[in-house]
Write an enzyme that holds these catalytic residues in place. Structure first.
Site, PDB file in Angstrom:
ATOM      1  N   ASN A  32       0.740  -1.130  -0.039  1.00  0.00           N
ATOM      2  CA  ASN A  32      -0.150   0.058   0.011  1.00  0.00           C
ATOM      3  C   ASN A  32       0.936   1.261   0.051  1.00  0.00           C
ATOM      4  OD1 ASN A  32       0.876   0.161   2.597  1.00  0.00           O
ATOM      5  ND2 ASN A  32      -1.105   0.369   3.396  1.00  0.00           N
ATOM      6  N   SER A 124      10.656 -11.708  13.893  1.00  0.00           N
ATOM      7  CA  SER A 124      11.680 -10.800  14.602  1.00  0.00           C
ATOM      8  C   SER A 124      12.269 -11.560  15.700  1.00  0.00           C
ATOM      9  CB  SER A 124      10.985  -9.482  14.763  1.00  0.00           C
ATOM     10  OG  SER A 124      12.174  -8.650  15.331  1.00  0.00           O
ATOM     11  N   TYR A 149       4.629  -3.319  18.918  1.00  0.00           N
ATOM     12  CA  TYR A 149       5.363  -4.007  17.566  1.00  0.00           C
ATOM     13  C   TYR A 149       5.577  -5.619  17.904  1.00  0.00           C
ATOM     14  CZ  TYR A 149       8.772  -5.249  14.273  1.00  0.00           C
ATOM     15  OH  TYR A 149       9.328  -5.935  13.364  1.00  0.00           O
ATOM     16  N   LYS A 153       3.990  -9.643  16.330  1.00  0.00           N
ATOM     17  CA  LYS A 153       4.995 -10.584  15.769  1.00  0.00           C
ATOM     18  C   LYS A 153       4.578 -11.895  16.595  1.00  0.00           C
ATOM     19  CE  LYS A 153       6.897  -8.207  12.536  1.00  0.00           C
ATOM     20  NZ  LYS A 153       6.244  -8.467  11.265  1.00  0.00           N
ATOM     21  N   TYR A 177      14.263 -12.545  12.251  1.00  0.00           N
ATOM     22  CA  TYR A 177      15.432 -11.907  11.590  1.00  0.00           C
ATOM     23  C   TYR A 177      16.210 -11.245  12.776  1.00  0.00           C
ATOM     24  CZ  TYR A 177      12.202 -11.615   7.441  1.00  0.00           C
ATOM     25  OH  TYR A 177      11.150 -11.436   6.673  1.00  0.00           O
ATOM     26  N   LEU A 200      20.431   2.034  14.536  1.00  0.00           N
ATOM     27  CA  LEU A 200      21.910   2.282  14.391  1.00  0.00           C
ATOM     28  C   LEU A 200      22.465   2.540  13.170  1.00  0.00           C
ATOM     29  CD1 LEU A 200      24.166   2.762  16.131  1.00  0.00           C
ATOM     30  CD2 LEU A 200      24.891   0.495  15.935  1.00  0.00           C
ATOM     31  N   ARG A 231      24.720  -6.592  19.168  1.00  0.00           N
ATOM     32  CA  ARG A 231      23.578  -7.018  18.350  1.00  0.00           C
ATOM     33  C   ARG A 231      24.021  -8.027  17.172  1.00  0.00           C
ATOM     34  NH1 ARG A 231      21.417  -5.141  21.671  1.00  0.00           N
ATOM     35  NH2 ARG A 231      19.560  -4.018  22.003  1.00  0.00           N
ATOM     36  N   GLY A 294      13.918  -0.025  27.189  1.00  0.00           N
ATOM     37  CA  GLY A 294      13.442  -1.110  26.506  1.00  0.00           C
ATOM     38  C   GLY A 294      14.391  -2.115  25.547  1.00  0.00           C
TER      39      GLY A 294
HETATM   40  P1  NAD Z   1       9.377  -1.764   5.399  1.00  0.00           P
HETATM   41  O1  NAD Z   1       8.570  -0.822   6.023  1.00  0.00           O
HETATM   42  O2  NAD Z   1      10.447  -1.226   4.515  1.00  0.00           O
HETATM   43  O3  NAD Z   1       8.640  -2.820   4.414  1.00  0.00           O
HETATM   44  C1  NAD Z   1       7.135  -3.056   4.628  1.00  0.00           C
HETATM   45  C2  NAD Z   1       6.391  -2.892   3.776  1.00  0.00           C
HETATM   46  O4  NAD Z   1       4.963  -3.178   3.772  1.00  0.00           O
HETATM   47  C3  NAD Z   1       6.378  -1.573   3.139  1.00  0.00           C
HETATM   48  O5  NAD Z   1       6.741  -1.408   1.757  1.00  0.00           O
HETATM   49  C4  NAD Z   1       5.033  -0.786   3.327  1.00  0.00           C
HETATM   50  O6  NAD Z   1       4.565   0.115   2.426  1.00  0.00           O
HETATM   51  C5  NAD Z   1       4.262  -2.368   3.312  1.00  0.00           C
HETATM   52  N1  NAD Z   1       2.752  -2.440   4.043  1.00  0.00           N
HETATM   53  C6  NAD Z   1       2.864  -1.932   5.492  1.00  0.00           C
HETATM   54  N2  NAD Z   1       1.589  -2.100   5.790  1.00  0.00           N
HETATM   55  C7  NAD Z   1       0.778  -2.679   4.850  1.00  0.00           C
HETATM   56  C8  NAD Z   1      -0.549  -2.889   4.448  1.00  0.00           C
HETATM   57  N3  NAD Z   1      -1.406  -3.144   5.431  1.00  0.00           N
HETATM   58  N4  NAD Z   1      -0.735  -3.239   3.347  1.00  0.00           N
HETATM   59  C9  NAD Z   1       0.315  -3.512   2.322  1.00  0.00           C
HETATM   60  N5  NAD Z   1       1.268  -3.127   2.512  1.00  0.00           N
HETATM   61  C10 NAD Z   1       1.702  -2.532   3.544  1.00  0.00           C
HETATM   62  O7  NAD Z   1      10.022  -2.851   6.576  1.00  0.00           O
HETATM   63  P2  NAD Z   1      10.884  -3.884   6.372  1.00  0.00           P
HETATM   64  O8  NAD Z   1      12.258  -3.611   6.965  1.00  0.00           O
HETATM   65  O9  NAD Z   1      11.196  -4.507   4.870  1.00  0.00           O
HETATM   66  O10 NAD Z   1      10.277  -5.213   7.122  1.00  0.00           O
HETATM   67  C11 NAD Z   1       9.620  -6.007   6.509  1.00  0.00           C
HETATM   68  C12 NAD Z   1       8.720  -6.945   7.657  1.00  0.00           C
HETATM   69  O11 NAD Z   1       9.696  -7.629   8.413  1.00  0.00           O
HETATM   70  C13 NAD Z   1       8.118  -6.188   8.588  1.00  0.00           C
HETATM   71  O12 NAD Z   1       6.920  -7.002   8.827  1.00  0.00           O
HETATM   72  C14 NAD Z   1       8.629  -5.972   9.628  1.00  0.00           C
HETATM   73  O13 NAD Z   1       7.994  -6.152  10.735  1.00  0.00           O
HETATM   74  C15 NAD Z   1       9.745  -7.356   9.615  1.00  0.00           C
HETATM   75  N6  NAD Z   1      10.932  -7.081  10.358  1.00  0.00           N
HETATM   76  C16 NAD Z   1      11.488  -5.987  10.023  1.00  0.00           C
HETATM   77  C17 NAD Z   1      12.976  -6.017  10.666  1.00  0.00           C
HETATM   78  C18 NAD Z   1      13.805  -4.588  10.440  1.00  0.00           C
HETATM   79  O14 NAD Z   1      14.623  -4.583  10.954  1.00  0.00           O
HETATM   80  N7  NAD Z   1      13.866  -4.286   9.153  1.00  0.00           N
HETATM   81  C19 NAD Z   1      13.348  -7.026  11.724  1.00  0.00           C
HETATM   82  C20 NAD Z   1      12.506  -7.789  12.122  1.00  0.00           C
HETATM   83  C21 NAD Z   1      11.171  -7.877  11.508  1.00  0.00           C
HETATM   84  C1  UD1 Z   2      15.330  -2.792  16.681  1.00  0.00           C
HETATM   85  C2  UD1 Z   2      13.953  -3.007  17.162  1.00  0.00           C
HETATM   86  C3  UD1 Z   2      13.443  -4.451  16.986  1.00  0.00           C
HETATM   87  C4  UD1 Z   2      13.808  -4.941  15.573  1.00  0.00           C
HETATM   88  C5  UD1 Z   2      15.278  -4.905  15.446  1.00  0.00           C
HETATM   89  C6  UD1 Z   2      15.318  -5.536  13.992  1.00  0.00           C
HETATM   90  C7  UD1 Z   2      13.905  -1.114  18.390  1.00  0.00           C
HETATM   91  C8  UD1 Z   2      13.631  -0.514  20.066  1.00  0.00           C
HETATM   92  N1  UD1 Z   2      13.729  -2.301  18.259  1.00  0.00           N
HETATM   93  O1  UD1 Z   2      16.148  -3.499  17.436  1.00  0.00           O
HETATM   94  O2  UD1 Z   2      12.170  -4.477  17.272  1.00  0.00           O
HETATM   95  O3  UD1 Z   2      13.321  -6.301  15.801  1.00  0.00           O
HETATM   96  O4  UD1 Z   2      15.443  -3.508  15.394  1.00  0.00           O
HETATM   97  O5  UD1 Z   2      16.377  -4.761  13.293  1.00  0.00           O
HETATM   98  O6  UD1 Z   2      13.748  -0.278  17.675  1.00  0.00           O
HETATM   99  N2  UD1 Z   2      21.857   2.599  18.990  1.00  0.00           N
HETATM  100  C9  UD1 Z   2      22.546   3.742  19.417  1.00  0.00           C
HETATM  101  N3  UD1 Z   2      22.136   5.071  18.895  1.00  0.00           N
HETATM  102  C10 UD1 Z   2      21.100   4.989  17.921  1.00  0.00           C
HETATM  103  C11 UD1 Z   2      20.431   3.799  17.586  1.00  0.00           C
HETATM  104  C12 UD1 Z   2      20.631   2.587  18.086  1.00  0.00           C
HETATM  105  O7  UD1 Z   2      23.342   3.577  20.449  1.00  0.00           O
HETATM  106  O8  UD1 Z   2      21.110   6.308  17.361  1.00  0.00           O
HETATM  107  C13 UD1 Z   2      22.064   1.422  19.795  1.00  0.00           C
HETATM  108  C14 UD1 Z   2      20.802   0.923  20.602  1.00  0.00           C
HETATM  109  O9  UD1 Z   2      20.770   1.256  21.728  1.00  0.00           O
HETATM  110  C15 UD1 Z   2      21.006  -0.851  20.571  1.00  0.00           C
HETATM  111  C16 UD1 Z   2      21.837  -1.092  19.010  1.00  0.00           C
HETATM  112  O10 UD1 Z   2      22.243   0.450  18.715  1.00  0.00           O
HETATM  113  O11 UD1 Z   2      21.988  -1.096  21.491  1.00  0.00           O
HETATM  114  C17 UD1 Z   2      20.871  -1.375  17.920  1.00  0.00           C
HETATM  115  O12 UD1 Z   2      19.730  -0.596  17.645  1.00  0.00           O
HETATM  116  P1  UD1 Z   2      18.711  -0.834  16.638  1.00  0.00           P
HETATM  117  O13 UD1 Z   2      19.332  -0.298  15.437  1.00  0.00           O
HETATM  118  O14 UD1 Z   2      17.525   0.404  16.800  1.00  0.00           O
HETATM  119  O15 UD1 Z   2      18.243  -2.069  16.630  1.00  0.00           O
HETATM  120  P2  UD1 Z   2      17.382  -2.946  17.754  1.00  0.00           P
HETATM  121  O16 UD1 Z   2      17.451  -2.093  18.982  1.00  0.00           O
HETATM  122  O17 UD1 Z   2      18.395  -4.287  18.117  1.00  0.00           O
END
Ligand code: NAD
Ligand code: UD1
Length: 334
Positions: A32, A124, A149, A153, A177, A200, A231, A294
């Site tokens: 979307n 996640s 969030y 999951k 992931y 980060l 991490r 958190g």
């Molecule tokens: P992203 O936001 O880049 O991609 C998600 C996509 O889903 C976006 O393009 C968004 O437009 C679309 N979307 C959201 N809600 C929607 C809806 N109701 N209908 C249709 N499309 C919709 O995020 P990402 O980093 O690519 O993550 C993908 C998935 O992996 C997510 O479910 C996220 O929670 C999960 N995930 C991401 C991370 C991370 O660090 N990036 C870590 C663990 C899990």
């Molecule tokens: C984040 C999400 C988590 C998700 C994961 C996957 C949050 C609180 N959690 O985790 O739900 O599954 O990404 O990628 O967003 N940090 C700094 N300075 C910054 C940003 C981060 O020091 O500006 C530190 C954080 O305190 C942490 C580490 O870097 O210790 C990684 O942070 P981040 O990239 O946000 O990932 P997570 O917190 O592991």
């Protein structure tokens, strides 16, 4: 295979689409565009030189979504669509439960109704919470999450687990992931969030290109070698390849599996800063701040199950993650 990819224009979805198309699968993307841009579709076509069927549909819209299921016969679904900002989920829990849970239920209902038997879900490492010892193993199950969030999951994992008990022909892979970073080698796909990034590496990237003055390092009093939190960062290309393996595994094996996708290696915040400096040849200024609410101290994956079931191993190290992130940022500075 014909694969429905929800959220396929997002960060992880778009890189996965490249791997699927390069391995002769065909994809239909539903997104979307709430957190992605339509230009990603053009870039996907440039990279893969293939046609891609795309529909701008919200997965909450059951009627529109069903039209797609009537038009195509899917072999599998990879379900990425969801909202992912942890802080926003605390402020707007209903938005997150509606989008990430109700939207998923629509999709699962349609999968059942239209006989699609293979589902890969984006979970996640956040579902482990702070309850277990590293490395996190899949068998630990679900821990205590500190935000809505993470709860969405966990709920999706529970729904799919219960569903798999009702149909022995169903095949589900729940992918947990760790921290995806980096970008496509083409510099056409990557992660460049609007505004101030929460995560980060996107934050360091904006410091590197001088969009932000310095990095806030949240806490240097953790019980780790340099005091900063640890991490498991995984290159987005490795993560995308993990999806290819997971969906190919799903069609060959019935039942449900939870699989970590990480490298198994922990990297501290300051180690990541150093790696980024080395890759970009730019000094990253930082200031030590109090711990972020958190956050957990240390998080990295046990990768044995991914290796055993999927023959999945990561290829790229953190320097390459930083280099690809930096090259993407340079190319995409507006
Ligand atoms: P992203 O936001 O880049 O991609 C998600 C996509 O889903 C976006 O393009 C968004 O437009 C679309 N979307 C959201 N809600 C929607 C809806 N109701 N209908 C249709 N499309 C919709 O995020 P990402 O980093 O690519 O993550 C993908 C998935 O992996 C997510 O479910 C996220 O929670 C999960 N995930 C991401 C991370 C991370 O660090 N990036 C870590 C663990 C899990
Ligand atoms: C984040 C999400 C988590 C998700 C994961 C996957 C949050 C609180 N959690 O985790 O739900 O599954 O990404 O990628 O967003 N940090 C700094 N300075 C910054 C940003 C981060 O020091 O500006 C530190 C954080 O305190 C942490 C580490 O870097 O210790 C990684 O942070 P981040 O990239 O946000 O990932 P997570 O917190 O592991």
């Amino acid at each position: 295979m014909k694969i429905l990819v929800t959220g396929g224009l997002g960060y992880i979805g778009s890189h996965t689409v490249v791997e699927l198309l390069n391995n002769n699968h065909s994809v239909v993307i539903v997104d979307n565009l709430i957190n992605s841009k339509i230009e990603v579709l053009d870039n996907l076509k440039i990279i893969t030189k293939k046609e891609i069927d795309f529909y701008q549909i919200d997965i909450l819209n059951f009627i529109e979504l069903e039209k797609i299921f009537k038009k195509y016969k899917f072999d599998a679904i990879i379900h990425f669509a969801g909202l992912k900002a942890v802080g926003e989920s605390c402020d707007k829990p209903l938005l997150y439960y509606e989008n990430n849970v109700s939207g998923s239920i629509n999709l699962y209902n349609l999968a059942i109704k239209h006989n699609v038997k293979n589902i890969v879900f984006s979970s996640s490492a956040t579902v482990y919470g702070d309850d277990f010892k590293v490395p996190f193993k899949e068998e630990y199950g679900l821990g205590t999450c500190t935000n809505p969030y993470g709860e969405t999951k966990k709920i999706n994992e529970i729904i799919l687990t219960d569903l798999s008990k009702t149909d022995k022909d169903l095949s589900v892979v729940l992918l947990r992931y760790f921290n995806p970073v980096g970008a496509s080698k083409t510099q056409l796909l990557g992660e460049n969030p609007n505004g101030i990034p929460n995560n980060l590496v996107p934050y360091i990237a904006k410091v590197a290109i001088k969009e932000l003055p310095y990095l806030n390092v949240y806490g240097n009093d953790y019980n780790t070698p340099d005091g900063t939190a640890i991490r498991d960062y995984i290159h987005i290309i490795d993560l995308a390849k993990g999806h290819l393996k997971a969906v190919e595994y799903a069609v060959k094996n019935k039942g449900i599996e939870v699989i970590n996708l990480g490298t198994g290696k922990g990297t501290s915040v300051l180690e990541m800063v150093k790696a980024y400096e080395k890759a970009s040849n730019i000094k990253i200024d930082y200031k030590i701040q109090p711990r972020r609410k958190g956050d957990i101290e240390t998080c990295f994956a046990d990768t044995a199950k991914a290796k055993k079931l999927l023959n999945f191993e990561t290829e790229y190290d953190i320097e390459e993650m930083c280099l690809d992130s930096y090259n993407y940022m340079i190319k995409n500075i507006k």
